[in-house]
Design a protein around this motif. Structure first.
Motif, mmCIF file in Angstrom:
data_model
loop_
_atom_site.group_PDB
_atom_site.id
_atom_site.type_symbol
_atom_site.label_atom_id
_atom_site.label_comp_id
_atom_site.label_asym_id
_atom_site.label_seq_id
_atom_site.Cartn_x
_atom_site.Cartn_y
_atom_site.Cartn_z
ATOM 1 N N MET A 2 -23.726 31.909 78.727
ATOM 2 C CA MET A 2 -22.867 32.742 77.870
ATOM 3 C C MET A 2 -21.521 32.983 78.546
ATOM 4 O O MET A 2 -21.463 33.360 79.711
ATOM 5 C CB MET A 2 -23.562 34.081 77.602
ATOM 6 N N ARG A 3 -20.417 32.752 77.798
ATOM 7 C CA ARG A 3 -19.062 32.999 78.294
ATOM 8 C C ARG A 3 -18.434 34.061 77.410
ATOM 9 O O ARG A 3 -18.676 34.102 76.216
ATOM 10 C CB ARG A 3 -18.194 31.734 78.223
ATOM 11 N N GLU A 4 -17.602 34.906 78.008
ATOM 12 C CA GLU A 4 -16.899 35.932 77.244
ATOM 13 C C GLU A 4 -15.397 35.708 77.350
ATOM 14 O O GLU A 4 -14.871 35.470 78.427
ATOM 15 C CB GLU A 4 -17.261 37.329 77.768
ATOM 16 N N TYR A 5 -14.752 35.791 76.197
ATOM 17 C CA TYR A 5 -13.306 35.618 76.121
ATOM 18 C C TYR A 5 -12.711 36.838 75.423
ATOM 19 O O TYR A 5 -13.221 37.284 74.404
ATOM 20 C CB TYR A 5 -12.942 34.368 75.303
ATOM 21 N N GLU A 6 -11.609 37.334 75.990
ATOM 22 C CA GLU A 6 -10.877 38.417 75.338
ATOM 23 C C GLU A 6 -9.741 37.790 74.554
ATOM 24 O O GLU A 6 -8.966 36.988 75.085
ATOM 25 C CB GLU A 6 -10.316 39.412 76.352
ATOM 26 N N LEU A 7 -9.626 38.154 73.284
ATOM 27 C CA LEU A 7 -8.541 37.649 72.454
ATOM 28 C C LEU A 7 -7.277 38.419 72.799
ATOM 29 O O LEU A 7 -7.231 39.638 72.685
ATOM 30 C CB LEU A 7 -8.862 37.811 70.966
ATOM 31 N N ILE A 8 -6.265 37.713 73.263
ATOM 32 C CA ILE A 8 -4.993 38.323 73.653
ATOM 33 C C ILE A 8 -4.057 38.412 72.453
ATOM 34 O O ILE A 8 -3.428 39.425 72.219
ATOM 35 C CB ILE A 8 -4.307 37.503 74.787
ATOM 36 N N ASP A 9 -3.990 37.315 71.690
ATOM 37 C CA ASP A 9 -3.061 37.244 70.568
ATOM 38 C C ASP A 9 -3.602 36.319 69.483
ATOM 39 O O ASP A 9 -4.232 35.304 69.789
ATOM 40 C CB ASP A 9 -1.691 36.744 71.053
ATOM 41 N N VAL A 10 -3.365 36.672 68.226
ATOM 42 C CA VAL A 10 -3.718 35.816 67.084
ATOM 43 C C VAL A 10 -2.438 35.614 66.284
ATOM 44 O O VAL A 10 -1.812 36.565 65.843
ATOM 45 C CB VAL A 10 -4.805 36.491 66.203
ATOM 46 N N LYS A 46 -12.553 37.867 64.463
ATOM 47 C CA LYS A 46 -12.184 38.782 65.546
ATOM 48 C C LYS A 46 -10.680 39.085 65.486
ATOM 49 O O LYS A 46 -9.909 38.375 64.874
ATOM 50 C CB LYS A 46 -12.513 38.167 66.911
ATOM 51 N N TYR A 47 -10.300 40.180 66.157
ATOM 52 C CA TYR A 47 -8.894 40.610 66.245
ATOM 53 C C TYR A 47 -8.456 40.575 67.708
ATOM 54 O O TYR A 47 -9.293 40.551 68.606
ATOM 55 C CB TYR A 47 -8.745 42.045 65.723
ATOM 56 N N ALA A 48 -7.133 40.614 67.943
ATOM 57 C CA ALA A 48 -6.607 40.714 69.308
ATOM 58 C C ALA A 48 -7.214 41.949 69.961
ATOM 59 O O ALA A 48 -7.288 43.012 69.353
ATOM 60 C CB ALA A 48 -5.090 40.785 69.295
ATOM 61 N N GLY A 49 -7.674 41.790 71.197
ATOM 62 C CA GLY A 49 -8.313 42.887 71.918
ATOM 63 C C GLY A 49 -9.831 42.810 71.874
ATOM 64 O O GLY A 49 -10.512 43.410 72.698
ATOM 65 N N ASP A 50 -10.394 42.072 70.910
ATOM 66 C CA ASP A 50 -11.841 41.909 70.812
ATOM 67 C C ASP A 50 -12.350 40.943 71.882
ATOM 68 O O ASP A 50 -11.593 40.123 72.406
ATOM 69 C CB ASP A 50 -12.242 41.359 69.439
ATOM 70 N N ILE A 51 -13.629 41.031 72.154
ATOM 71 C CA ILE A 51 -14.294 40.116 73.080
ATOM 72 C C ILE A 51 -15.168 39.179 72.252
ATOM 73 O O ILE A 51 -15.967 39.632 71.428
ATOM 74 C CB ILE A 51 -15.180 40.873 74.097
ATOM 75 N N ALA A 52 -15.021 37.866 72.469
ATOM 76 C CA ALA A 52 -15.842 36.872 71.785
ATOM 77 C C ALA A 52 -16.834 36.293 72.784
ATOM 78 O O ALA A 52 -16.451 35.908 73.887
ATOM 79 C CB ALA A 52 -14.967 35.761 71.221
ATOM 80 N N GLN A 53 -18.092 36.268 72.409
ATOM 81 C CA GLN A 53 -19.118 35.679 73.260
ATOM 82 C C GLN A 53 -19.424 34.284 72.746
ATOM 83 O O GLN A 53 -19.730 34.102 71.567
ATOM 84 C CB GLN A 53 -20.381 36.531 73.257
ATOM 85 N N VAL A 54 -19.335 33.302 73.659
ATOM 86 C CA VAL A 54 -19.544 31.906 73.298
ATOM 87 C C VAL A 54 -20.700 31.354 74.109
ATOM 88 O O VAL A 54 -20.704 31.460 75.342
ATOM 89 C CB VAL A 54 -18.273 31.067 73.582
#
Length: 158
Positions: free
Chosen positions: A147-155, A133-141
């Motif tokens: 199910m939890r969703e996280y937005e990637l802020i920074d890599v 994933k890239y910054a700005g993407d949503i990761a589903q865990v």
């Protein structure tokens, strides 16, 4: 046996442990066995039994650490060029979509994982969801609570 990813820091910690086991722990247990032998009858000597058991543990751990280091693929996160993509060794800042809580994790090898210090195993459900994933993407865990969703802020690669 396949290569196991390990960060430079994790490899250094394993090398330090191996050095300590070989230069401090091993000689100490040999001395303890010699001391226990000097007490006479070994059949009822608890000190001797405990020292031999400790020696077995130390020798086993030395073999285990040597095996891990020989199969390690050491990766320096600072040298990565993944164009902002989340990969092994990356440090990821992300925000929980439900609660708004912000967390930062570094994706590391199994032996380095320490959630209290923000290091998660590459094999954990969170890390597997983040990889690629890239910054700005949503990761589903898939978490135990659903199910939890996280937005990637920074890599970052540090």
């Amino acid at each position: 046996m396949s290569k196991v990813p390990l960060t430079v820091t994790g490899a250094e910690k394993l090398r330090e442990e191996l050095h300590r086991l070989k230069t401090i722990e091993r000689p100490n247990v040999v001395a303890a066995i010699a001391e226990a032998r000097s007490h006479g009858d070994l059949s009822e000597n608890a000190e001797y039994d405990a020292a031999k058991e400790r020696q077995g543990f130390i020798e086993g751990r030395i073999q285990e650490v040597e095996g891990k280091l020989s199969n390690a693929q050491i990766i320096d996160p600072k040298m990565l060029d993944a164009d902002g993509r989340c990969v092994f060794g990356a440090t990821v800042e992300m925000e929980d979509q439900d609660s708004g809580d912000s967390v930062t994790y570094q994706i590391v090898g199994e032996d380095e994982a320490d959630i209290k210090n923000g290091k998660i195993s590459v094999n954990s459900p969170v890390a597997r969801a983040l990889i690629g994933k890239y910054a700005g993407d949503i990761a589903q865990v898939q978490a135990p609570g659903g199910m939890r969703e996280y937005e990637l802020i920074d890599v970052r690669y540090e």
